[in-house]
Design a protein around this motif. Structure first.
Motif, short mmCIF file in Angstrom:
data_model
loop_
_atom_site.label_atom_id
_atom_site.label_comp_id
_atom_site.label_asym_id
_atom_site.label_seq_id
_atom_site.Cartn_x
_atom_site.Cartn_y
_atom_site.Cartn_z
N LEU A 126 7.12 11.54 32.76
CA LEU A 126 6.60 12.15 34.11
C LEU A 126 6.33 13.50 33.72
CD1 LEU A 126 5.74 11.46 37.18
CD2 LEU A 126 8.04 11.99 37.61
N LYS A 127 5.45 14.04 33.93
CA LYS A 127 5.06 15.60 33.83
C LYS A 127 4.65 16.25 35.60
CE LYS A 127 0.18 16.07 33.10
NZ LYS A 127 -0.76 16.58 32.13
N LYS A 128 5.18 17.61 35.30
CA LYS A 128 4.51 18.19 36.18
C LYS A 128 3.11 18.47 36.39
CE LYS A 128 5.53 22.59 38.96
NZ LYS A 128 6.18 23.93 39.05
N ALA A 129 2.52 18.36 37.49
CA ALA A 129 1.02 18.55 37.52
C ALA A 129 0.58 19.67 36.91
CB ALA A 129 0.23 18.35 38.90
N GLY A 130 -0.42 19.60 35.89
CA GLY A 130 -0.83 20.98 35.25
C GLY A 130 -0.21 21.19 33.83
N ALA A 131 0.98 20.66 33.68
CA ALA A 131 1.72 20.86 32.61
C ALA A 131 0.91 20.34 31.11
CB ALA A 131 2.88 20.16 32.30
N ILE A 187 12.02 22.70 34.28
CA ILE A 187 11.77 21.59 33.38
C ILE A 187 10.25 21.16 33.40
CG2 ILE A 187 14.15 20.59 32.80
CD1 ILE A 187 13.53 18.41 34.57
N VAL A 188 9.78 20.60 32.44
CA VAL A 188 8.25 20.41 32.46
C VAL A 188 7.95 18.97 32.59
CG1 VAL A 188 7.53 22.39 31.41
CG2 VAL A 188 7.82 20.37 30.00
N ALA A 189 9.02 18.23 32.32
CA ALA A 189 8.80 16.69 32.39
C ALA A 189 10.12 15.94 32.58
CB ALA A 189 8.13 16.03 31.06
N VAL A 190 10.14 14.52 32.71
CA VAL A 190 11.34 13.62 33.06
C VAL A 190 11.08 12.28 31.98
CG1 VAL A 190 12.76 12.52 34.64
CG2 VAL A 190 12.05 14.92 35.31
N ALA A 191 11.98 12.00 31.45
CA ALA A 191 11.66 10.64 30.82
C ALA A 191 12.57 9.72 31.65
CB ALA A 191 12.39 10.69 29.31
N ASN A 192 11.92 8.46 31.99
CA ASN A 192 12.47 7.61 33.15
C ASN A 192 11.74 6.32 32.62
OD1 ASN A 192 14.08 6.17 34.68
ND2 ASN A 192 13.77 7.69 36.42
N SER A 193 12.00 5.10 33.18
CA SER A 193 11.35 3.96 32.87
C SER A 193 10.04 4.02 33.76
CB SER A 193 12.09 2.71 33.68
OG SER A 193 12.36 2.74 35.09
N LEU A 194 9.09 3.20 33.15
CA LEU A 194 7.77 3.32 33.80
C LEU A 194 7.66 2.98 35.46
CD1 LEU A 194 4.81 3.60 33.29
CD2 LEU A 194 4.58 1.50 32.44
N VAL A 200 7.59 7.40 41.75
CA VAL A 200 7.64 8.92 41.91
C VAL A 200 6.14 9.63 41.98
CG1 VAL A 200 8.57 10.87 41.39
CG2 VAL A 200 9.98 8.94 41.21
N ALA A 201 5.51 9.27 40.98
CA ALA A 201 4.24 9.91 40.97
C ALA A 201 3.17 9.39 42.31
CB ALA A 201 3.35 9.56 39.48
N GLU A 209 2.66 13.84 37.67
CA GLU A 209 1.68 12.71 36.93
C GLU A 209 2.26 11.84 35.69
OE1 GLU A 209 -1.26 15.32 35.42
OE2 GLU A 209 -2.20 15.78 37.27
N VAL A 210 1.88 10.67 35.64
CA VAL A 210 2.46 9.96 34.48
C VAL A 210 1.63 10.01 33.34
CG1 VAL A 210 3.02 7.57 33.79
CG2 VAL A 210 3.33 8.19 36.15
N VAL A 211 2.61 10.23 32.05
CA VAL A 211 1.77 10.37 30.79
C VAL A 211 1.74 9.02 30.04
CG1 VAL A 211 1.97 11.58 28.61
CG2 VAL A 211 2.75 12.76 30.61
N LEU A 212 0.64 8.56 29.92
CA LEU A 212 0.42 7.32 29.27
C LEU A 212 0.04 7.33 27.82
CD1 LEU A 212 -0.95 5.15 32.10
CD2 LEU A 212 1.42 5.15 31.30
#
Length: 274
Positions: A126-131, A187-194, A200-201, A209-212
């Motif tokens: 999960l990233k911060k929008a715009g990252a 921080i720019v992102a979080v790693a967690n379960s999909l 959260v997104a 935003e979710v990064v796929l």
């Protein structure tokens, strides 16, 4: 005569021992039903499984255990504490089962018994929008948050080792703290379960935003219990309730309610991917 008496005594002792062991194996379930209460340990900072919304304890776990309670004919008593204290609390007998849920892993299965899976647990970003992160590999060299003492931490660490530059991994006692730091730009992102990050997104559209695609191996969430013989009947009963809910559609409806999608999960995980 003495030989016959001895054999009768041995057989009688064996039958008595077998009866005692069977009774002992039913102790926890019998105790729960006699008390009319199943104590469940969890944290409340793992949306959408377990969290506090407007002062109320809500989430998939709450709904699922409400149904489990109905199947067992007992009420659910929640015991909440930080995640790092949940499994030790189970071992100390503060509650009979852990909602969590926890990712089913080989190492954990050696120590604990897991219920039938309740959802997929594959790890994503999960990233911060715009990252500037368009794929998982883009987190190389960047500050990424993850839950302390979680399977997501183990997978992020493993993934980091494959990248050109290691991820600056920041461990948090609760994922909500990581999301707050991401919102603040620490921080720019979080790693967690999909399932978690998709929720959260959705809740914070425009902020995260979710990064796929997901970068983790395909895994599943399950509730956690003890492997002791006297807990077997309780865990069997919880399994039966969850599998019944899966079969009659209640599980799918609750997954759709909290994730916006349904997961095709096995009745049991015998050989975890991690």
């Amino acid at each position: 005569m003495q030989k016959r008496f001895f054999l009768k005594a041995v057989v009688g002792a064996a039958m008595l021992l077998g009866t005692s062991l069977a009774a002992h194996a039913e102790d926890v379930l019998a105790k729960v039903k006699a008390a009319g209460v199943l104590k469940v340990g969890t944290e409340t900072a793992f949306a959408p499984f377990d969290f506090i919304d407007a002062g109320a304890h809500v989430g998939l776990n709450v709904d699922l255990f409400d149904e489990v309670g109905k199947e067992l004919g007992v009420k659910i008593e929640w015991v909440t504490l930080p995640w790092e204290g949940v499994l030790p609390g189970l071992e100390a007998g503060k509650f009979e089962v852990v909602a969590g849920p926890a990712t089913i892993t080989k190492a954990r299965m050696e120590r604990y018994r897991f219920t039938a899976p309740i959802a997929e647990a594959t790890v994503a970003i999960l990233k911060k929008a715009g990252a500037p992160i368009s794929k998982p590999e883009d987190i190389a060299g960047k500050a990424v948050g993850v839950g302390k003492a979680t399977a997501q931490l183990a997978q992020l660490t493993e993934f980091s080792a494959t990248l050109p530059s290691k991820v600056d991994i920041r461990e948090y006692p609760a994922f909500n703290d990581a999301y707050a730091d991401m919102a603040a730009g620490r921080i720019v992102a979080v790693a967690n379960s999909l399932p978690n990050i998709a929720f959260v997104a959705k809740q914070r559209a425009g902020m995260f935003e979710v990064v796929l695609p997901p970068f983790g191996k395909k895994t599943y969430f399950g509730f956690v219990g003890r492997k002791d013989a006297d807990y077997a009947s309780l865990m069997d009963a919880i399994d039966a309730a969850l599998i019944k809910m899966k079969g009659d559609g209640r599980m799918g409806k609750l997954q759709d309610k909290w994730f916006g999608t349904k997961f095709d999960t096995p009745d049991a995980v015998k050989d975890p991917a991690i």
